[in-house]
Design an enzyme around this catalytic site. Structure first.
Site, short mmCIF file in Angstrom:
data_model
loop_
_atom_site.label_atom_id
_atom_site.label_comp_id
_atom_site.label_asym_id
_atom_site.label_seq_id
_atom_site.Cartn_x
_atom_site.Cartn_y
_atom_site.Cartn_z
N THR A 1 -1.97 2.00 -8.10
CA THR A 1 -3.10 2.63 -8.78
C THR A 1 -2.63 3.64 -9.83
O THR A 1 -3.19 3.73 -10.93
CB THR A 1 -4.01 3.32 -7.75
N ASN B 1 -0.67 5.03 3.28
CA ASN B 1 -0.99 5.62 1.97
C ASN B 1 -2.24 6.47 2.11
O ASN B 1 -3.23 6.03 2.70
CB ASN B 1 -1.20 4.49 0.94
N GLU C 1 0.81 -8.31 2.59
CA GLU C 1 0.67 -7.41 3.72
C GLU C 1 0.99 -8.13 5.02
O GLU C 1 0.62 -9.29 5.21
CB GLU C 1 -0.75 -6.83 3.80
N SER D 1 -5.16 4.67 -0.61
CA SER D 1 -4.95 3.23 -0.70
C SER D 1 -6.18 2.53 -1.26
O SER D 1 -7.31 2.76 -0.81
CB SER D 1 -4.64 2.67 0.70
N SER D 2 -5.98 1.70 -2.28
CA SER D 2 -7.08 0.90 -2.84
C SER D 2 -7.40 -0.24 -1.87
O SER D 2 -6.55 -1.08 -1.60
CB SER D 2 -6.69 0.33 -4.20
N GLY E 1 -0.75 -6.03 -2.61
CA GLY E 1 0.44 -6.84 -2.44
C GLY E 1 0.46 -7.53 -1.08
O GLY E 1 -0.45 -7.37 -0.26
N SER F 1 0.85 -1.18 0.00
CA SER F 1 0.00 0.00 0.00
C SER F 1 0.89 1.24 0.00
O SER F 1 1.78 1.38 0.83
CB SER F 1 -0.90 -0.01 1.23
N GLY F 2 0.65 2.14 -0.96
CA GLY F 2 1.45 3.34 -1.08
C GLY F 2 2.62 3.21 -2.03
O GLY F 2 3.41 4.14 -2.16
#
Length: 844
Positions: free
Chosen positions: A155, A199, A426, A202-203, A424, A150-151
């Site tokens: 995206t 992030n 985590e 973050s998605s 990804g 994340s980050g």
């Protein structure tokens, strides 16, 4: 050599004394000049690459393929050259710069269009062009698999890839399709992205965007989503936010069209203030809502539907503010005067009395008898939150369906390019159901990645006719079996969810009894309901501990059917469409709209309890959709983008080696390096080899007729051991370290040649310098002698002139003296003769 370091992970050092096999200590000098005695315990430290290769834009081209070499190359390119993209074989490594860069303009897109990979610097456009070119040439579907923490910029990479395809491919038939494809991004981000600790955007879901092509032109697109994090709707950790759309609505509460929704600032709602961060830096929520509404308009969603959707979202916020009071572990019926309850019911067009009833009671059906069971305060709160999560899940599903409806083309596409923007690997301090599913998806993607990498490696060796037995790779199938097998973690979880009294604790005990013998499963030492999975991506001691709390409830995704029945009976046409059940069609929905609301509290036959409908659990749905995704990706030619987060502080062009190497280990880049290093990682075409190492080729070898023959003769003399290299049809393959050895030979040859050139040049310069000095001396002497001769001649002339002058002057003076004297004598003689004559005369 590279030596381990606790801060920089790896440090470079130089060997100062010769090493002999069996020595226990290696004498090194560090970069700061200090000496170090490095103990050799198991193996020698890895060697550094030549400077020529240290900043290669493809990591596989490195002679020594290992972790420190990869890390050093990425850091050097990122910090010194500001290059955020680097190839690693078939992978494009993208490092988030946390700073806008002028490398995505339209002219850059056209600069990469039509070019081969390697002709220009690594770029997301280069990978997109390769996928587009292969689709056009071979007519096979392609896919871009973008993953990372994340980050890390997943995206953004997906958006630029979409922009490339819509720009280069154009749009066939519908000129507005390009705008619709690009407009889907702000809508998906508003409803599916949120601020997290790592992030700001973050998605919180995975998405697969399939762009259809016909005759190399874009015809439409389809978006498929995976595992929306619905728990974020009702709970956010500190410094985190809910989904962007809620804050966009709260920031725009003063708009005239939103006046009737009862909106206030985000800090006034329980569902948006738990993280104590209602505003994100560099984010203008009011302006973002305008962008979202504009994107909706581009996608063909009418203004009326938008406002109705916003009213449902506002109702979810009011639902979170409904207060449930408790007494003796039982909930007290809600008060009709509750402002939040009134707004919730008014916005959805349902009866407040029925909502009050079914939030605090549960209907139990036994054989021939139905009765209401009062709920405890916590159960009522859980029921309220479950309804909110279910409503938002339906909103998200409807939003995706409307986006797909706008992107759908009447013309069927022949080929497609998919863009997978997925979470990804985590690992947090507390890992729950969402992290487990995310890491499960990464296990499946990693397996697909391994198989694809090995397939490409094998294909190249076969194509080049290289005799080589492929090495075994570390397969993560045992870990996948642990998760999705017959008695795997998901299977036991689903069985526990079917039990009336199923709980997280009993499920944890079943896990311990079944899987404690597995090498990928461990029980924590602490007395808590948790389990540890040794993931493939977590090799090197990176096992992940999952807390069992909440697994069963999240997997059930249970929502009171009576409350769902109330929502289906709503006067809101959009709300009825959101909860359209399987089996209902447009006609039934239309008849429902025309016939008015049902009697609240009397569920229809379709509103039977969920236990009678055999609803699938979240894990079962996710597993099925993940298997479909794997099948879809398996039928395409994948192209991989691994996004790396360089630091946790979101600082531009700051590289934290420890964070970077963690992600490189987890995302498969180092595994790709290991696979390549086990074979022939360095590959040069014969022309490239001759261009680089022509200095090592003798004159006799250059007499060969073909480049392959010349290279083969030269390598036979230089490397001697045929196991260190292989000559293919068009390339020469080297084992790890051989290119560095050739570089050393080339360096020595060029050094000797430079010494010879310097010797002759210095002699020629000395001779020329001597000649010039001699010529200058002769010239000076000539001029000096001429000057002296002229001076002597002048002196002689002056001396002669002086003698002549003196002679003449002396002659003049002597004549004058003689004449004076003669005149005087004559005068005297005259007077004397006259006197004597007169005397004689007188005498006479």
């Amino acid at each position: 050599v590279w030596i381990p370091d606790c801060v920089e992970v790896w440090r470079v050092a130089e060997i100062t004394r010769s090493y002999k096999e069996g020595d226990a200590i290696l004498h090194l000098r560090l970069e700061d000049g200090s000496a170090l005695a490095y103990p050799i315990e198991f193996q020698l430290p890895p060697l550094c690459n030549p400077d020529y290769l240290s900043d290669a834009d493809d990591l596989v081209a490195l002679s020594y393929l290992h972790e420190p070499a990869v890390l050093h190359s990425l850091r050097r390119r990122f910090l010194e050259a500001n290059a955020i993209y680097t190839y690693c074989g078939i992978i494009l490594v993208a490092i988030n710069p946390y700073k806008p860069l002028p490398i995505y303009e339209e002219e850059v897109i056209y600069a990469y269009s039509g070019r081969e990979v390697g002709d220009m610097d690594p770029h997301i456009f280069a990978l997109a062009e390769e996928a587009y070119k292969q689709m056009v040439r071979f007519g096979k579907n392609q896919s871009l698999i973008i993953s990372g923490e994340s980050g890390a910029g997943k995206t953004v990479s997906a958006k630029y890839a979409m922009r490339y395809f819509t720009t280069v491919g154009g749009c066939l038939g519908d000129s507005s399709m390009e705008g619709k494809v690009l407009a889907s991004s702000p809508v998906m981000e508003a409803f599916g992205n949120a601020k997290t600790t790592r992030n700001d955007n973050s998605s919180r879901f995975g998405k697969y965007i399939e762009i259809g092509f016909s005759e190399a032109h874009v015809t439409g697109a389809t978006i498929k989503t995976y595992l929306l994090e619905k728990s974020r709707v009702t709970f956010q950790a500190k410094v985190e936010r809910n989904y962007h759309i809620f804050y966009q609505l709260c920031a725009s509460a003063a708009l005239p069209e939103l006046q009737g929704l009862g909106l206030r600032g985000a800090e006034a709602f329980h569902y948006t203030c738990q993280g104590q961060c209602t505003a994100a830096q560099r984010t203008d929520d009011a302006a973002d809502l305008e962008s979202t509404r504009h994107a909706f308009s581009v996608l063909g969603v009418p203004e009326a539907d938008q406002l109705e959707l916003f009213s449902i979202l506002a109702a979810i916020l009011h639902l979170g503010n409904i207060a449930v009071r408790g007494r003796d572990r039982r909930s007290v019926p809600l008060q009709p005067a509750d402002e939040a309850l009134g707004l919730f019911c008014a916005l959805l067009g349902i009866e407040a009395s029925q909502v009050m009833r079914w939030l605090c009671h549960r209907k139990l059906v036994t054989a021939g008898e139905t009765y209401l069971k009062p709920l405890s305060r916590q159960q009522a709160l859980n029921s309220r939150d479950a309804l909110a999560k279910h409503m938002y899940g339906q909103v998200f599903r409807w939003m995706v369906s409307r986006v797909n409806r706008a992107l759908r083309s009447l013309e069927s596409h022949r080929t497609s390019i998919g863009i997978l923007d997925i979470y990804g690997f985590e690992m947090f301090d507390l890992n729950s159901f969402e992290q487990f599913c995310i890491n499960y998806a990464n296990e499946k993607l990693q397996q697909l990645f391994n198989l694809h990498v090995f397939k490409l490696e094998q294909e190249e060796y076969v194509t080049e006719e290289i005799p080589w037995v492929f090495v075994d790779f570390c397969d993560n199938q045992p870990c996948i079996e642990l998760i999705e097998g017959q008695l795997g973690i998901l299977n036991l979880l689903n069985e526990e969810c079917k039990m009336p009294q199923g709980s997280d604790g009993s499920w944890a005990q079943k896990l311990y009894q079944t899987h404690l013998g597995s090498s990928h499963f461990q029980k924590p030492k602490r007395p808590t309901d948790a389990f540890i999975v040794c993931h493939f991506a977590g090799q090197g001691g990176k096992a992940v501990e999952y807390q069992c709390d909440g697994f069963v409830e999240k997997n059930r995704d249970a929502v009171p059917e009576e409350l769902v029945g109330l929502l289906r009976a709503s006067k809101s046409a959009l709300l009825a469409e959101l909860f359209l059940e399987e089996g209902d069609g447009p006609m039934s929905l239309q008849s429902r709209r025309s016939s008015g609301p049902r009697m609240a509290g009397r569920p229809s036959r379709r509103s039977m309890p969920s236990s009678q409908k055999s609803k699938k659990s979240i894990s079962s749905q996710f597993k099925a959709s993940l298997n479909r995704l794997m099948e879809m990706l398996g039928s395409t030619t994948p192209h991989y983008v691994r996004c790396i987060k360089p630091n946790d502080g979101k600082k531009p062009f700051v590289f934290d080696s420890r964070r970077a190497v963690e992600q490189l280990r987890a995302c498969g880049v180092l595994e790709t390096i290991r696979i390549s290093a086990s074979g022939y990682p360095s590959r040069w075409t014969y022309q490239e080899f001759l261009e680089r190492y022509r200095a090592l080729v003798s004159r006799e070898e250059l007499m060969g007729t073909h480049e392959k023959q010349i290279c083969s003769l030269a390598l036979e003399r230089l490397l001697q051991d045929p196991r260190k290299y292989q000559c293919g049809k068009s390339k020469v393959f080297f084992r790890a370290g051989q290119v560095a050895y050739l570089e050393e030979l080339r360096y020595q040859r060029l050094r000797a040649a430079c010494t010879l050139l310097q010797r002759h040049l210095r002699g020629w310069l000395a001779r020329r310098r001597f000649g010039r000095a001699r010529a200058a001396a002769v010239c000076l002497q000539r001029h000096a002698r001429g000057m002296l001769a002229r001076r002597s001649a002048r002196m002689l002339r002056r001396t002669r002139a002086a003698v002549v002058l003196q002679k003449t002057l002396r002659m003049v003076l002597a004549r004058r003296s003689y004449l004076c004297m003669r005149q005087a004598v004559i005068t005297i003689q005259a007077f004397a003769r006259g006197m004597f004559a007169r005397h004689l005369y007188q005498q006479v």
